[in-house]
Scaffold this active site. Structure first.
Site, PDB file in Angstrom:
ATOM      1  N   LYS A  80      37.362 -14.697  43.815  1.00  0.00           N
ATOM      2  CA  LYS A  80      38.247 -13.538  43.825  1.00  0.00           C
ATOM      3  C   LYS A  80      37.426 -12.262  43.583  1.00  0.00           C
ATOM      4  CE  LYS A  80      38.077 -12.446  39.372  1.00  0.00           C
ATOM      5  NZ  LYS A  80      37.745 -11.109  38.852  1.00  0.00           N
ATOM      6  N   ASP A 158      38.676  -5.575  38.864  1.00  0.00           N
ATOM      7  CA  ASP A 158      38.031  -6.877  39.002  1.00  0.00           C
ATOM      8  C   ASP A 158      38.600  -7.857  37.982  1.00  0.00           C
ATOM      9  OD1 ASP A 158      35.652  -8.548  40.153  1.00  0.00           O
ATOM     10  OD2 ASP A 158      35.460  -8.694  37.981  1.00  0.00           O
TER      11      ASP A 158
END
Length: 297
Positions: A80, A158
């Site tokens: 991811k 993030d």
């Protein structure tokens, strides 16, 4: 072969009897003793026998690597976020479908021990509101990682996208962005903090407080107020608390991801859920920017 690969991917692969680490690739980092290592993915694909590739690169270069692996007929596991843009991920999904290989956009926080119990518990409740507080020290978790401050690196999103991956899994209805404020250091292209308000179709709100300037105790908490009391997911989803019950099970995020990947390959299907990424993109699209003091690593 950076920090996330060594901390999480290699142990998860080693612990799964159905998986073998056949080769590694990195232009700068060394490999693993006894395992073939290549400076480029192209060299790995030309010389090593592999069925699947896990891509742990920065998102800005992920598309080219994934497209190369798919063209070689390999199944692809994406760390991811799954790419630098939504368009890239859509293009990869189409490429994988045409090639007949599996594409897996992984969200490790969804595999934290408390997430599925939370989803089940909320399913029968009337939700009154929710809050995410995700605060950590960037110097501890991302030391010297310049890419994370560049365009496409997401900055504080993030880690924040991990919280959104949980929220979009447990919330019974789709969430959309109502407003956002992004705090960008004067010398960086990505935010160091952000405040978001999300709502669902009924108007129920979930607020989000992201900050990379936290020192001391780190905070990864989600709370949801319902007509049956409050649900709390803490420690990034590992600890599940509802009235009269608390559970704290062992870390199983990355082992869970690899089990899911193997299941998808076996079934000949893909899993490319972009709901968390879409909310981040909406925050960048609609959010107000404010400039804060410069950040030096």
């Amino acid at each position: 072969m950076g920090k996330i690969a060594r901390d999480q991917h290699l142990p998860a692969i080693a612990a799964d009897a159905g998986l073998v680490l056949a080769a590694t690739s990195s232009p700068n980092s060394p490999g693993v003793e006894g395992v073939p290592h290549f400076r480029t993915l192209e060299a790995l694909l030309a010389e090593a026998e592999v069925d699947a590739v896990a891509l742990c690169s920065s998102p800005q270069v992920r598309y080219g690597l994934a497209a190369t692996a798919i063209a070689a007929g390999k199944h692809v596991f994406l760390e991811k976020p799954p790419g630098a843009t939504l368009s890239e991920v859509a293009a990869l999904e189409a490429l994988a479908g045409a090639a007949g290989v599996t594409l897996f956009a992984s969200w490790h926080s969804r595999y934290a021990a408390g997430v599925e119990p939370a989803r089940a518990w909320l399913a029968g409740k009337r939700i009154l509101g929710g809050r995410i507080v995700w605060r950590e020290d960037v110097r501890h978790w991302h030391p010297g990682q310049a890419w994370i401050w560049e365009a496409g690196g997401l900055g504080v999103f993030d880690p924040g996208i991990n919280a959104l991956s949980i929220a979009t899994r447990i919330w019974p209805r789709p969430l959309f962005l109502e407003s956002a404020t992004l705090s960008l250091p004067a010398n960086r292209a990505a935010p160091i903090a952000a405040d978001l308000t999300l709502r669902d179709a009924t108007g129920t709100a979930m607020t989000m407080d992201l900050d990379w300037r936290q020192t001391g105790t780190q905070t990864w908490d989600i709370t949801v107020e319902t007509d049956g009391g409050m649900l709390a997911l803490s420690s990034g989803g590992a600890v599940f608390t509802v009235p009269g019950e608390t559970r704290h099970d062992e870390d199983r995020e990355y082992p869970g991801l690899y089990r899911r990947f193997a299941e998808l390959v076996e079934a000949g299907t893909s899993d490319v859920d972009i709901a968390p990424f879409r909310l981040v993109a909406d925050a960048f699209l609609r959010g107000q920017r404010e400039t804060v003091e410069a950040f030096e690593d």
